[in-house]
Scaffold this active site. Structure first.
Site, short mmCIF file in Angstrom:
data_model
loop_
_atom_site.label_atom_id
_atom_site.label_comp_id
_atom_site.label_asym_id
_atom_site.label_seq_id
_atom_site.Cartn_x
_atom_site.Cartn_y
_atom_site.Cartn_z
N LYS A 33 -17.74 15.75 18.46
CA LYS A 33 -17.29 16.75 17.48
C LYS A 33 -16.11 16.18 16.69
CE LYS A 33 -14.88 20.69 18.47
NZ LYS A 33 -13.87 20.91 17.42
N ASP A 60 -16.81 20.27 12.74
CA ASP A 60 -16.25 21.60 13.02
C ASP A 60 -15.07 21.87 12.09
OD1 ASP A 60 -15.61 23.98 14.29
OD2 ASP A 60 -14.56 23.01 15.95
N LYS A 62 -14.84 24.73 10.23
CA LYS A 62 -14.60 26.20 10.25
C LYS A 62 -14.26 26.75 8.86
CE LYS A 62 -12.77 26.18 14.99
NZ LYS A 62 -12.50 24.73 15.17
N ASP A 65 -13.79 31.14 3.33
CA ASP A 65 -13.32 31.28 1.95
C ASP A 65 -14.31 32.19 1.21
OD1 ASP A 65 -12.02 30.74 -0.57
OD2 ASP A 65 -11.34 28.83 0.26
N THR A 119 -12.02 31.15 20.86
CA THR A 119 -11.90 31.24 22.32
C THR A 119 -10.44 31.27 22.80
OG1 THR A 119 -12.11 28.84 22.39
CG2 THR A 119 -14.11 30.12 22.77
N ARG A 211 -10.12 18.44 26.12
CA ARG A 211 -8.97 17.92 26.86
C ARG A 211 -9.22 17.66 28.35
NH1 ARG A 211 -5.13 22.24 24.10
NH2 ARG A 211 -7.20 23.21 24.03
O1 LIG Z 1 -13.60 29.28 19.22
C1 LIG Z 1 -13.42 28.05 19.20
C2 LIG Z 1 -13.94 27.23 18.23
C3 LIG Z 1 -13.73 25.88 18.29
N1 LIG Z 1 -13.01 25.33 19.27
C4 LIG Z 1 -12.82 23.86 19.29
O2 LIG Z 1 -13.40 23.31 20.49
C5 LIG Z 1 -12.56 22.31 21.02
C6 LIG Z 1 -12.13 22.70 22.40
O3 LIG Z 1 -11.32 21.69 22.94
P1 LIG Z 1 -10.65 21.79 24.39
O4 LIG Z 1 -9.74 20.61 24.43
O5 LIG Z 1 -11.77 21.72 25.38
O6 LIG Z 1 -9.91 23.08 24.47
C7 LIG Z 1 -11.41 22.12 20.04
O7 LIG Z 1 -11.76 21.03 19.20
C8 LIG Z 1 -11.37 23.40 19.24
O8 LIG Z 1 -10.98 23.18 17.91
C9 LIG Z 1 -12.48 26.13 20.25
O9 LIG Z 1 -11.78 25.66 21.19
N2 LIG Z 1 -12.71 27.48 20.19
#
Ligand SMILES: O=c1ccn([C@@H]2O[C@H](COP(=O)(O)O)[C@@H](O)[C@H]2O)c(=O)[nH]1
Length: 233
Positions: A33, A60, A62, A65, A119, A211
């Site tokens: 991603k 991603d 997002k 607009d 999230t 992470r």
């Molecule tokens: O609702 C959302 C939409 C996108 N993300 C993205 O996913 C990854 C999650 O990374 P972690 O390090 O596992 O937390 C990150 O790139 C976010 O921009 C999200 O977390 N929640």
């Protein structure tokens, strides 16, 4: 598709060199991603590198607009040969439909995913800060349905809501879950999490796990632990 192919790893790093370091370190990862940090820092170069290496790409960015602007951004992004592309469901019905129409003319259109509720947000923040009067799971479902009605291919949702979205939206609607945390990993800024095996069992098509892998002392070992957990699902 084997279960490890259902894990998408974000390249959430600020430089091209750090991104390539991760690609070299984790050759087993098939789906990467590219998000706001890397894209804004380094531009579209990294997408060419991923394409050359035969990787699948989730772009991603997002988008959020007015319809004309969202459509233009989606049209431009669809020239990068990416597999998945995001926009916010809260951009509204017209923007969602315009996005779909814009990517449809590309030779190999990306699948569009709508963000339902980030999230990182808690039920409390949704109610008290964002003043959304619905319960969080109900609101996430409404955003998914609005997206589906507007021709969008799938949604990004928390693993905590994925079972209900799957039940209501059906098997053809793609559901991608960030907010996934093995029980040995810290949650950080993610509020609504489940473990990888729980998220797959609840109906996610893909998991986004960053992470816990990329920030681990030993990312290869972290990746292997997650694959091992998923092999048992
Ligand atoms: O609702 C959302 C939409 C996108 N993300 C993205 O996913 C990854 C999650 O990374 P972690 O390090 O596992 O937390 C990150 O790139 C976010 O921009 C999200 O977390 N929640």
């Amino acid at each position: 598709m084997t279960t490890p192919d259902r894990v998408i790893v974000p390249l959430d790093v600020p430089t091209r060199e750090q991104a390539i370091e991760l690609l070299d370190l984790l050759p087993e990862v098939t789906f990467w991603k590219v998000g706001l940090e890397l894209f804004v820092s380094t531009g579209a170069d990294i997408l060419g590198i991923l394409n050359e290496r035969g990787k699948k790409i989730f772009l991603d960015l997002k988008f959020h607009d007015i319809p004309n602007t969202v459509a233009g951004a989606c049209r431009a992004a669809s020239r990068y040969n990416v597999d998945l592309l995001t926009l916010h469901a809260t951009a509204g019905r017209s923007a969602l439909a315009a996005a779909k129409a814009a990517v449809s003319i590309a030779p190999s259109p990306p699948k569009l995913l709508a963000i339902t509720v980030l999230t990182s947000l808690s039920a409390r923040e949704l109610a008290f800060d964002l003043k959304i009067p619905l319960e969080l799971p109900e609101y996430a479902l409404e955003m998914a349905l609005l997206s589906q009605e507007s021709g969008i291919d799938g949604a990004v949702c928390s693993p905590r809501e994925v079972r209900e979205l799957r039940r209501v939206c059906g098997d053809d609607f793609l559901l991608v879950c960030p907010g996934v945390r093995p029980d040995w990993a810290v949650k950080g800024d993610q509020s609504r999490t489940l473990t990888p095996s729980e998220a797959i069992a609840a109906g996610a098509d893909y998991l986004v796990i960053g992470r816990p892998i990329t920030g681990a002392d030993n990312p290869r070992e972290a990746w292997a632990r997650i694959c091992q957990e998923l092999a048992a699902v």
